[in-house]
Every structure is written in structure tokens, then in C-alpha cells.
Design a protein around this motif. Structure first.
Motif, PDB file in Angstrom:
ATOM      1  N   UNK A  48      26.988  13.180 -78.376  1.00 20.09           N
ATOM      2  CA  UNK A  48      28.088  12.289 -78.012  1.00 20.09           C
ATOM      3  C   UNK A  48      27.710  10.815 -77.835  1.00 20.09           C
ATOM      4  N   UNK A  49      26.631  10.468 -77.141  1.00 26.81           N
ATOM      5  CA  UNK A  49      26.376   9.035 -76.946  1.00 26.81           C
ATOM      6  C   UNK A  49      26.276   8.251 -78.269  1.00 26.81           C
ATOM      7  N   UNK A  50      25.524   8.770 -79.208  1.00 26.17           N
ATOM      8  CA  UNK A  50      25.411   8.076 -80.499  1.00 26.17           C
ATOM      9  C   UNK A  50      26.740   8.112 -81.246  1.00 26.17           C
ATOM     10  N   UNK A  51      27.435   9.238 -81.193  1.00 31.94           N
ATOM     11  CA  UNK A  51      28.720   9.369 -81.874  1.00 31.94           C
ATOM     12  C   UNK A  51      29.734   8.373 -81.317  1.00 31.94           C
ATOM     13  N   UNK A  52      29.812   8.262 -80.010  1.00 35.48           N
ATOM     14  CA  UNK A  52      30.750   7.339 -79.373  1.00 35.48           C
ATOM     15  C   UNK A  52      30.399   5.898 -79.739  1.00 35.48           C
ATOM     16  N   UNK A  53      29.126   5.556 -79.687  1.00 31.52           N
ATOM     17  CA  UNK A  53      28.707   4.195 -80.020  1.00 31.52           C
ATOM     18  C   UNK A  53      29.033   3.850 -81.471  1.00 31.52           C
ATOM     19  N   UNK A  54      28.675   4.716 -82.391  1.00 27.71           N
ATOM     20  CA  UNK A  54      28.913   4.451 -83.807  1.00 27.71           C
ATOM     21  C   UNK A  54      30.413   4.433 -84.101  1.00 27.71           C
ATOM     22  N   UNK A  55      31.177   5.300 -83.448  1.00 28.63           N
ATOM     23  CA  UNK A  55      32.631   5.286 -83.626  1.00 28.63           C
ATOM     24  C   UNK A  55      33.229   3.975 -83.149  1.00 28.63           C
ATOM     25  N   UNK A  56      32.770   3.500 -82.015  1.00 35.13           N
ATOM     26  CA  UNK A  56      33.271   2.221 -81.496  1.00 35.13           C
ATOM     27  C   UNK A  56      32.951   1.088 -82.460  1.00 35.13           C
ATOM     28  N   UNK A  57      31.747   1.084 -82.995  1.00 38.50           N
ATOM     29  CA  UNK A  57      31.373   0.064 -83.979  1.00 38.50           C
ATOM     30  C   UNK A  57      32.254   0.175 -85.226  1.00 38.50           C
ATOM     31  N   UNK A  58      32.475   1.389 -85.693  1.00 37.80           N
ATOM     32  CA  UNK A  58      33.289   1.602 -86.890  1.00 37.80           C
ATOM     33  C   UNK A  58      34.729   1.128 -86.664  1.00 37.80           C
ATOM     34  N   UNK A  76      48.870   6.416 -84.655  1.00 36.92           N
ATOM     35  CA  UNK A  76      49.653   7.624 -84.928  1.00 36.92           C
ATOM     36  C   UNK A  76      49.108   8.856 -84.198  1.00 36.92           C
ATOM     37  N   UNK A  77      47.820   8.888 -83.954  1.00 39.29           N
ATOM     38  CA  UNK A  77      47.203  10.047 -83.289  1.00 39.29           C
ATOM     39  C   UNK A  77      46.346   9.601 -82.102  1.00 39.29           C
ATOM     40  N   UNK A  78      46.942   8.925 -81.123  1.00 42.71           N
ATOM     41  CA  UNK A  78      46.105   8.369 -80.047  1.00 42.71           C
ATOM     42  C   UNK A  78      45.379   9.431 -79.233  1.00 42.71           C
ATOM     43  N   UNK A  79      46.037  10.555 -78.925  1.00 42.11           N
ATOM     44  CA  UNK A  79      45.399  11.573 -78.092  1.00 42.11           C
ATOM     45  C   UNK A  79      44.293  12.293 -78.834  1.00 42.11           C
ATOM     46  N   UNK A  80      44.537  12.631 -80.105  1.00 37.66           N
ATOM     47  CA  UNK A  80      43.498  13.288 -80.891  1.00 37.66           C
ATOM     48  C   UNK A  80      42.338  12.328 -81.138  1.00 37.66           C
ATOM     49  N   UNK A  81      42.651  11.057 -81.371  1.00 38.08           N
ATOM     50  CA  UNK A  81      41.590  10.066 -81.569  1.00 38.08           C
ATOM     51  C   UNK A  81      40.726   9.956 -80.327  1.00 38.08           C
ATOM     52  N   UNK A  82      41.357   9.884 -79.155  1.00 35.21           N
ATOM     53  CA  UNK A  82      40.604   9.762 -77.906  1.00 35.21           C
ATOM     54  C   UNK A  82      39.808  11.033 -77.615  1.00 35.21           C
ATOM     55  N   UNK A  83      40.460  12.199 -77.730  1.00 38.50           N
ATOM     56  CA  UNK A  83      39.792  13.464 -77.436  1.00 38.50           C
ATOM     57  C   UNK A  83      38.617  13.690 -78.382  1.00 38.50           C
ATOM     58  N   UNK A  85      37.092  11.548 -80.200  1.00 42.15           N
ATOM     59  CA  UNK A  85      36.096  10.490 -80.052  1.00 42.15           C
ATOM     60  C   UNK A  85      35.147  10.748 -78.898  1.00 42.15           C
ATOM     61  N   UNK A  86      35.635  11.442 -77.884  1.00 44.03           N
ATOM     62  CA  UNK A  86      34.812  11.755 -76.718  1.00 44.03           C
ATOM     63  C   UNK A  86      34.089  13.102 -76.854  1.00 44.03           C
ATOM     64  N   UNK A  87      34.790  14.108 -77.365  1.00 45.76           N
ATOM     65  CA  UNK A  87      34.215  15.449 -77.416  1.00 45.76           C
ATOM     66  C   UNK A  87      33.812  15.906 -78.819  1.00 45.76           C
ATOM     67  N   UNK A  88      34.144  15.129 -79.823  1.00 43.01           N
ATOM     68  CA  UNK A  88      33.802  15.347 -81.232  1.00 43.01           C
ATOM     69  C   UNK A  88      34.670  16.447 -81.864  1.00 43.01           C
ATOM     70  N   UNK A  89      34.961  17.512 -81.123  1.00 43.15           N
ATOM     71  CA  UNK A  89      35.794  18.597 -81.652  1.00 43.15           C
ATOM     72  C   UNK A  89      37.169  18.045 -82.023  1.00 43.15           C
ATOM     73  N   UNK A  96      42.908   9.648 -90.706  1.00 46.66           N
ATOM     74  CA  UNK A  96      42.034   8.639 -91.307  1.00 46.66           C
ATOM     75  C   UNK A  96      40.859   8.371 -90.363  1.00 46.66           C
ATOM     76  N   UNK A  97      39.831   9.241 -90.393  1.00 48.27           N
ATOM     77  CA  UNK A  97      38.691   9.022 -89.493  1.00 48.27           C
ATOM     78  C   UNK A  97      37.886   7.786 -89.908  1.00 48.27           C
ATOM     79  N   UNK A  98      37.325   7.144 -88.926  1.00 51.84           N
ATOM     80  CA  UNK A  98      36.498   5.970 -89.215  1.00 51.84           C
ATOM     81  C   UNK A  98      35.155   6.379 -89.804  1.00 51.84           C
ATOM     82  N   UNK A  99      34.687   7.556 -89.473  1.00 48.35           N
ATOM     83  CA  UNK A  99      33.400   8.067 -89.957  1.00 48.35           C
ATOM     84  C   UNK A  99      33.644   9.356 -90.731  1.00 48.35           C
ATOM     85  N   UNK A 100      33.981   9.260 -91.977  1.00 48.72           N
ATOM     86  CA  UNK A 100      34.348  10.437 -92.772  1.00 48.72           C
ATOM     87  C   UNK A 100      33.259  11.517 -92.761  1.00 48.72           C
TER      88      UNK A 100
END
Length: 179
Positions: A48-58, A76-83, A85-89, A96-100
Motif C-alpha cells: 500500500x505505501x508505494x501504491x498510494x504514493x505512485x497513485x497520488x503522483x499519477x 464518477x467513481x469517488x468511493x471506488x477510487x478512494x477505497x 486507492x487505499x486498499x488496492x482491492x 479509467x485507472x491511473x495505473x493500468x
């Protein structure tokens, strides 16, 4: 297609993950106090730490460049994006993910959720685990076809690879010399 070279590398990664997680669960986490909580927290802290950081940069780069599909996906998907983005699942469920390429980390995290429950089953019934994994993967191919894009975020579609790694670890399986 199912067997593009990049896809095969991901399948090997999933098999190696099945192997490694079966080993560390059996040898380390299952024997400790609060094994499930410790296992899940350690897996989350590993990714998660690296995923969250890279997602924020993206997302920041997308905003700077005016990449409206990614930004629209957040709106369009704020809750799924937040969830996710934090838990990866659920990340691969974003329109449209930022990190395909992160779909595979989503699948990996789904596997982590099931792994502690799968280990005793695979230990007791290795052939059944491989059969269920193969049928699960074949079912996904039947439902979605050989084009990987239709089923990238669904962990059971890759269960055969995780199961192969788990059986190898838990039963000290070695390929026959002819293979």
C-alpha cells in the motif's frame, strides 16, 4: 490473447506468489499470535505505501496534463477510487485507472485475502485445489474469452496459477525429469 509474453510473466508471478504465500503463512504467520491480523497488515504494508504514493503522483500528473478520462473517472467513481486507492482491492474495476498495470496488484491483494483459508485446503486436497483452480480459470475463459482485458480484475480467473504455486510449496512438488 491469453498467452502473450507479458501475460505469461504475470502468470508466473502469480504462481510464485502462491508458492511464497503458502510457505510464509505455514511457517511464520499461522504459528504466531493473531495470525490473520498480522498477515493482512503485513501484506498491506508491503504494497500500500508505494501504491498510494505512485497513485497520488499519477493523479497529479493527470491533473497537470488535463487527462480528463482519468479525472472524470475519479468524479464518477469517488468511493471506488478512494477505497481501491487505499486498499488496492477493486482497483481494476475503475473505469479509467491511473495505473493500468496495477490490475495485477489488485488480483494479488484479492489472493492475499483468501490465502490463509486456502492453505489448509490445498495442503489436504492438492489435486482438488488444482482441479478447482483449473475449472475456475476455464470458466473465466468460457465467460470472457481469451482476451485478457475482460477478466483482469477477478482473482478466481487466475486461481490455477496461485494453486499451482501453493501445491508446489506445501507438497514439495518437483517436476518430473522428462518435463
Amino acid at each position: 490473447m491469453l498467452f502473450r509474453s507479458g501475460n505469461v510473466a504475470v502468470y508466473v508471478f502469480f504462481a510464485l506468489s502462491g508458492y511464497w504465500i503458502a510457505r510464509v503463512w505455514s511457517e511464520r504467520y499461522a504459528k504466531g499470535p493473531a495470525p490473520y491480523a498480522t498477515f493482512y497488515l503485513s501484506r498491506w504494508l508491503r504494497l500500500a505505501p508505494a501504491f498510494i504514493l505512485i497513485s497520488a503522483v499519477a493523479f497529479g500528473v493527470a491533473a497537470l496534463l488535463g487527462n480528463t478520462p482519468i479525472l472524470r473517472g475519479v468524479v464518477e467513481q469517488p468511493w471506488l477510487t478512494a477505497f481501491s486507492g487505499l486498499f488496492i482491492v477493486g482497483y481494476s474495476g475503475l473505469r479509467q485507472p491511473a495505473l493500468v498495470p496495477a490490475w495485477s496488484i489488485d488480483v494479488e491483494m484479492q489472493f492475499y485475502l483468501a490465502a490463509p483459508f486456502l492453505v489448509p485446503l490445498v495442503r489436504r486436497w492438492p489435486a482438488a485445489a488444482l482441479l478447482v483452480g483449473a475449472l475456475s480459470t476455464l470458466g473465466c475463459i468460457a465467460l470472457f474469452g481469451l482476451e485478457l482485458e475482460g477478466w483482469t480484475g477477478i482473482a478466481p480467473c487466475y486461481l490455477v496459477f496461485f494453486a499451482l504455486g501453493m501445491v508446489t510449496a506445501l507438497h514439495d512438488w518437483r517436476p518430473p525429469p522428462w518435463l
